[in-house]
Scaffold this motif. Structure first.
Motif, PDB file in Angstrom:
ATOM      1  N   ASN A  57       0.821  -1.209   0.000  1.00  0.00           N
ATOM      2  CA  ASN A  57       0.000   0.000   0.000  1.00  0.00           C
ATOM      3  C   ASN A  57       0.856   1.260   0.000  1.00  0.00           C
ATOM      4  N   ILE A  58       1.958   1.257   0.740  1.00  0.00           N
ATOM      5  CA  ILE A  58       2.850   2.420   0.777  1.00  0.00           C
ATOM      6  C   ILE A  58       3.488   2.632  -0.589  1.00  0.00           C
ATOM      7  N   TYR A  59       4.029   1.550  -1.163  1.00  0.00           N
ATOM      8  CA  TYR A  59       4.752   1.688  -2.425  1.00  0.00           C
ATOM      9  C   TYR A  59       3.848   2.010  -3.602  1.00  0.00           C
ATOM     10  N   SER A  60       2.575   1.694  -3.519  1.00  0.00           N
ATOM     11  CA  SER A  60       1.665   2.051  -4.604  1.00  0.00           C
ATOM     12  C   SER A  60       1.121   3.465  -4.429  1.00  0.00           C
ATOM     13  N   ASN A  61       1.534   4.146  -3.356  1.00  0.00           N
ATOM     14  CA  ASN A  61       1.192   5.553  -3.089  1.00  0.00           C
ATOM     15  C   ASN A  61      -0.299   5.809  -2.924  1.00  0.00           C
ATOM     16  N   ILE A  62      -1.080   4.794  -2.602  1.00  0.00           N
ATOM     17  CA  ILE A  62      -2.506   5.059  -2.497  1.00  0.00           C
ATOM     18  C   ILE A  62      -2.848   5.878  -1.258  1.00  0.00           C
ATOM     19  N   PHE A  63      -2.034   5.782  -0.219  1.00  0.00           N
ATOM     20  CA  PHE A  63      -2.366   6.557   0.972  1.00  0.00           C
ATOM     21  C   PHE A  63      -2.085   8.039   0.782  1.00  0.00           C
ATOM     22  N   ASP A  64      -1.112   8.373  -0.039  1.00  0.00           N
ATOM     23  CA  ASP A  64      -0.877   9.786  -0.344  1.00  0.00           C
ATOM     24  C   ASP A  64      -2.092  10.382  -1.039  1.00  0.00           C
ATOM     25  N   ARG A  65      -2.691   9.622  -1.945  1.00  0.00           N
ATOM     26  CA  ARG A  65      -3.852  10.095  -2.689  1.00  0.00           C
ATOM     27  C   ARG A  65      -5.103  10.104  -1.832  1.00  0.00           C
ATOM     28  N   GLN A  66      -5.198   9.182  -0.882  1.00  0.00           N
ATOM     29  CA  GLN A  66      -6.423   9.074  -0.106  1.00  0.00           C
ATOM     30  C   GLN A  66      -6.677  10.294   0.760  1.00  0.00           C
ATOM     31  N   ASN A  67      -5.661  11.063   1.040  1.00  0.00           N
ATOM     32  CA  ASN A  67      -5.897  12.272   1.823  1.00  0.00           C
ATOM     33  C   ASN A  67      -6.796  13.238   1.071  1.00  0.00           C
ATOM     34  N   ARG A  68      -6.852  13.108  -0.251  1.00  0.00           N
ATOM     35  CA  ARG A  68      -7.736  13.941  -1.062  1.00  0.00           C
ATOM     36  C   ARG A  68      -9.085  13.268  -1.299  1.00  0.00           C
ATOM     37  N   PRO A  93      -6.323   9.565   8.078  1.00  0.00           N
ATOM     38  CA  PRO A  93      -7.685   9.949   8.451  1.00  0.00           C
ATOM     39  C   PRO A  93      -8.779   9.265   7.638  1.00  0.00           C
ATOM     40  N   ASN A  94      -8.460   8.713   6.474  1.00  0.00           N
ATOM     41  CA  ASN A  94      -9.473   8.063   5.654  1.00  0.00           C
ATOM     42  C   ASN A  94      -9.771   6.639   6.098  1.00  0.00           C
ATOM     43  N   ILE A  95      -8.898   6.042   6.897  1.00  0.00           N
ATOM     44  CA  ILE A  95      -9.129   4.675   7.351  1.00  0.00           C
ATOM     45  C   ILE A  95     -10.085   4.710   8.536  1.00  0.00           C
ATOM     46  N   THR A  96     -11.262   4.143   8.309  1.00  0.00           N
ATOM     47  CA  THR A  96     -12.302   4.187   9.332  1.00  0.00           C
ATOM     48  C   THR A  96     -12.386   2.914  10.165  1.00  0.00           C
ATOM     49  N   ARG A  97     -11.924   1.791   9.596  1.00  0.00           N
ATOM     50  CA  ARG A  97     -11.997   0.520  10.302  1.00  0.00           C
ATOM     51  C   ARG A  97     -10.846  -0.385   9.890  1.00  0.00           C
ATOM     52  N   ILE A  98     -10.473  -1.262  10.801  1.00  0.00           N
ATOM     53  CA  ILE A  98      -9.585  -2.363  10.506  1.00  0.00           C
ATOM     54  C   ILE A  98     -10.342  -3.623  10.913  1.00  0.00           C
ATOM     55  N   VAL A  99     -10.572  -4.503   9.963  1.00  0.00           N
ATOM     56  CA  VAL A  99     -11.292  -5.744  10.214  1.00  0.00           C
ATOM     57  C   VAL A  99     -10.275  -6.870  10.252  1.00  0.00           C
ATOM     58  N   ASN A 100     -10.133  -7.511  11.409  1.00  0.00           N
ATOM     59  CA  ASN A 100      -9.239  -8.657  11.549  1.00  0.00           C
ATOM     60  C   ASN A 100     -10.080  -9.920  11.500  1.00  0.00           C
TER      61      ASN A 100
END
Length: 105
Positions: A57-68, A93-100
């Motif tokens: 997820n870090i290397y695909s840069n999706i978290f950088d984009r999710q802030n928008r 801030p976009n992560i609302t849940r972690i389901v284990n």
């Protein structure tokens, strides 16, 4: 089955595999997580469930984009998560849940 719901929730399954899926399952093919996020952003999905894989997820840069993004993210994890991974998810801030989930024996 995920596609046989009467609760008004529209589910779309994103995949990079060209396998044959059940006809009733709404499927979108993409080249990876970054393209998936682009589609989710453009089509204004409410939620995105992603597999727990912090490094990918870090290397695909999706978290950088999710802030928008307006899209809320749910992380789907299988039992184990390191503290630094939990901290990483907690800082977004976009992560609302972690389901284990795990296998019940």
């Amino acid at each position: 089955m995920i596609s046989d719901r009467t609760n008004g929730i529209d589910v779309t399954f994103f995949t990079t595999s060209k396998f044959k899926f059940p006809e009733e399952l709404k499927v979108k093919y993409c080249n990876g997580r970054a393209e998936c996020v682009t589609i989710v952003e453009y089509e204004e999905f409410d939620f995105l469930v992603i597999k727990h894989d912090v490094e990918d997820n870090i290397y695909s840069n999706i978290f950088d984009r999710q802030n928008r993004l307006k899209t809320k993210v749910i992380v789907w994890a299988h039992v184990f998560m390191c503290y630094w991974e939990v901290d990483f998810y907690a800082s977004n801030p976009n992560i609302t849940r972690i389901v284990n989930v795990g296998k019940e024996t």
